[in-house]
Motif scaffolding. Structure first.
Motif, PDB file in Angstrom:
ATOM      1  N   ILE A  91      -5.863  -1.852  -1.085  1.00 31.50           N
ATOM      2  CA  ILE A  91      -5.012  -1.222  -1.684  1.00 31.50           C
ATOM      3  C   ILE A  91      -3.647  -1.626  -1.710  1.00 31.50           C
ATOM      4  O   ILE A  91      -3.440  -1.428  -3.316  1.00 31.50           O
ATOM      5  CB  ILE A  91      -4.871   0.565  -0.528  1.00 31.50           C
ATOM      6  N   ASN A 132      -5.802   2.504  -5.374  1.00 35.11           N
ATOM      7  CA  ASN A 132      -4.509   1.513  -5.638  1.00 35.11           C
ATOM      8  C   ASN A 132      -3.723   2.645  -4.841  1.00 35.11           C
ATOM      9  O   ASN A 132      -1.982   2.136  -5.338  1.00 35.11           O
ATOM     10  CB  ASN A 132      -4.129   0.925  -6.487  1.00 35.11           C
ATOM     11  N   GLU A 187      -8.317  -1.702   4.593  1.00 29.75           N
ATOM     12  CA  GLU A 187      -8.564  -0.872   3.138  1.00 29.75           C
ATOM     13  C   GLU A 187      -6.823  -0.902   2.989  1.00 29.75           C
ATOM     14  O   GLU A 187      -6.617  -0.951   1.966  1.00 29.75           O
ATOM     15  CB  GLU A 187      -9.012   0.402   3.928  1.00 29.75           C
ATOM     16  N   GLU A 228      -4.324  -3.959  -5.016  1.00 28.63           N
ATOM     17  CA  GLU A 228      -4.883  -3.067  -6.192  1.00 28.63           C
ATOM     18  C   GLU A 228      -3.648  -2.873  -6.913  1.00 28.63           C
ATOM     19  O   GLU A 228      -3.092  -2.758  -8.181  1.00 28.63           O
ATOM     20  CB  GLU A 228      -5.892  -2.425  -5.523  1.00 28.63           C
ATOM     21  N   PRO A 288       1.013  -1.016  -0.154  1.00 26.09           N
ATOM     22  CA  PRO A 288       0.204   0.015  -0.076  1.00 26.09           C
ATOM     23  C   PRO A 288       0.919   1.161   0.082  1.00 26.09           C
ATOM     24  O   PRO A 288       1.451   1.322   0.147  1.00 26.09           O
ATOM     25  CB  PRO A 288      -1.024  -0.063   1.766  1.00 26.09           C
TER      26      PRO A 288
END
Length: 352
Positions: free
Chosen positions: A323, A294, A319, A326, A276
């Motif tokens: 992220i 992302n 989250e 992604e 992330p």
């Protein structure tokens, strides 16, 4: 008969442009090209294939100014039998275009930073005059490409940095209470902003650490700031380390605090392993990160937004994992084999 290609840069020291040059030269040599890497100084930080010729134009102790660089490069260009010359970075690009005006050489220039901010007003204006002379221009982002004239844009492409993703690890654990940054310790990277933001963040979040990988002229300044803020034992300067991607994959969140970039290799690598990421809206970052999807984008120089993004990552672990997952999708887009094919199309177009 193999075709010859000459790559030219400032130094083969650790850095994004040098890393990209090493990958491109190695890959083209595998595809039958006779490749040469020429630098004003050679402090080789990357693995170069035995098939690639590595040339140092100046001795380590030599002082190199514009005139000496011009003289060295012009001599190189007069004597080279390369079918095409590929020049990297603003100052070298300008010298290359000036030195080859009457030599009838095929020239590709590649801009690797934000020339409006990295080179100063004079060099940026010179680039706007001289870049259209090149046979082709390679940019990393639309933002940088759009600095230039229609004539220049018409014979240019946007090509991402090649990543050796086949050898990259993949992040599996998202539970670490840590932040990490990678970049030279100088003003462009604005590590002082990152340290100040971490200091504010850590007031309400115990147990977190920050590791900064890289070396540079601001080490003493940054060390002093760490000590002044009482962050000794929480913020660590890790220096230059080989295979840094394997060192950072086990950290929690990657942060890029730069005031400007061309396109950050470190950010791309972090995304490609599934980390992330938080980044300022410097050139490139805002084209590969979709905010909240992302990665997280913050305004350049904003400590408040950076702190808020760090808190978001700590408050919402699911989250943070989403992220990172992604970001991992970016791995295929910038895989070296994919990017090298784009470079080959450009090079063969110019040569033929």
């Amino acid at each position: 008969m193999s075709k010859k290609i000459l790559f030219v840069g400032h130094t083969m020291d650790r850095g994004g442009a040098s890393h990209v040059l090493s990958i491109i030269a190695n890959k083209l040599s595998e595809k039958g090209w006779e490749a040469e890497l020429a630098f004003l100084r050679v402090r080789n930080a990357y693995d170069i294939s035995e098939k690639v010729k590595l040339t140092a134009l100046c001795l380590p102790e030599e002082k190199v100014n514009f005139y000496k660089a011009y003289d060295k490069l012009k001599t190189l260009y007069k004597n080279t039998e390369a079918d095409v010359i590929v020049s990297f970075l603003l100052p070298i690009n300008l010298i290359t275009l000036l030195a080859t005006i009457r030599l009838k050489k095929k020239i590709i220039i590649s801009e690797r930073n934000d020339p409006k901010k990295a080179g100063g007003r004079l060099l940026f204006l010179l680039s706007k005059i001289l870049y259209p002379i090149a046979d082709f221009c390679v940019f990393q982002t639309k933002r940088i490409q759009n600095y230039y004239s229609r004539k220049c844009i018409a014979k240019s492409s946007i090509i991402l940095n090649p990543m050796e993703t086949a050898t990259f690890p993949q992040k599996m654990d998202y539970g670490q209470k840590s932040f990490v940054a990678v970049g030279k310790l100088w003003s462009q990277k604005n590590h002082l902003l990152l340290i100040d933001a971490f200091h504010q963040f850590s007031q309400n979040h115990a147990g977190y650490t920050l590791k900064i990988f890289g070396e540079g002229p601001l080490r003493d300044v940054i060390t002093s700031r760490i000590e002044q803020l009482g962050l000794t034992g929480k913020v660590f300067l890790m220096g230059n380390q080989p295979d840094v991607i394997r060192k950072i994959v086990d950290e929690g969140v990657f942060i890029l605090s730069s005031d400007y970039e061309g396109l950050s290799n470190a950010l791309m690598e972090a995304m490609c392993v599934g980390m992330p990421c938080i980044s300022t809206k410097c050139a490139g970052a805002d084209e590969i990160i979709t905010d909240g999807i992302n990665g997280i984008l913050v305004d350049v120089g904003s400590k408040a937004q950076l702190v808020k993004a760090m808190e978001y990552m700590s408050f919402f672990p699911e989250e943070k994992k989403r992220i990172g997952t992604e970001a991992l999708k970016y791995r295929e887009i910038c895989a070296s084999d994919t990017v090298i094919e784009e470079w080959l199309k450009v090079i063969e177009k110019v040569v033929n």
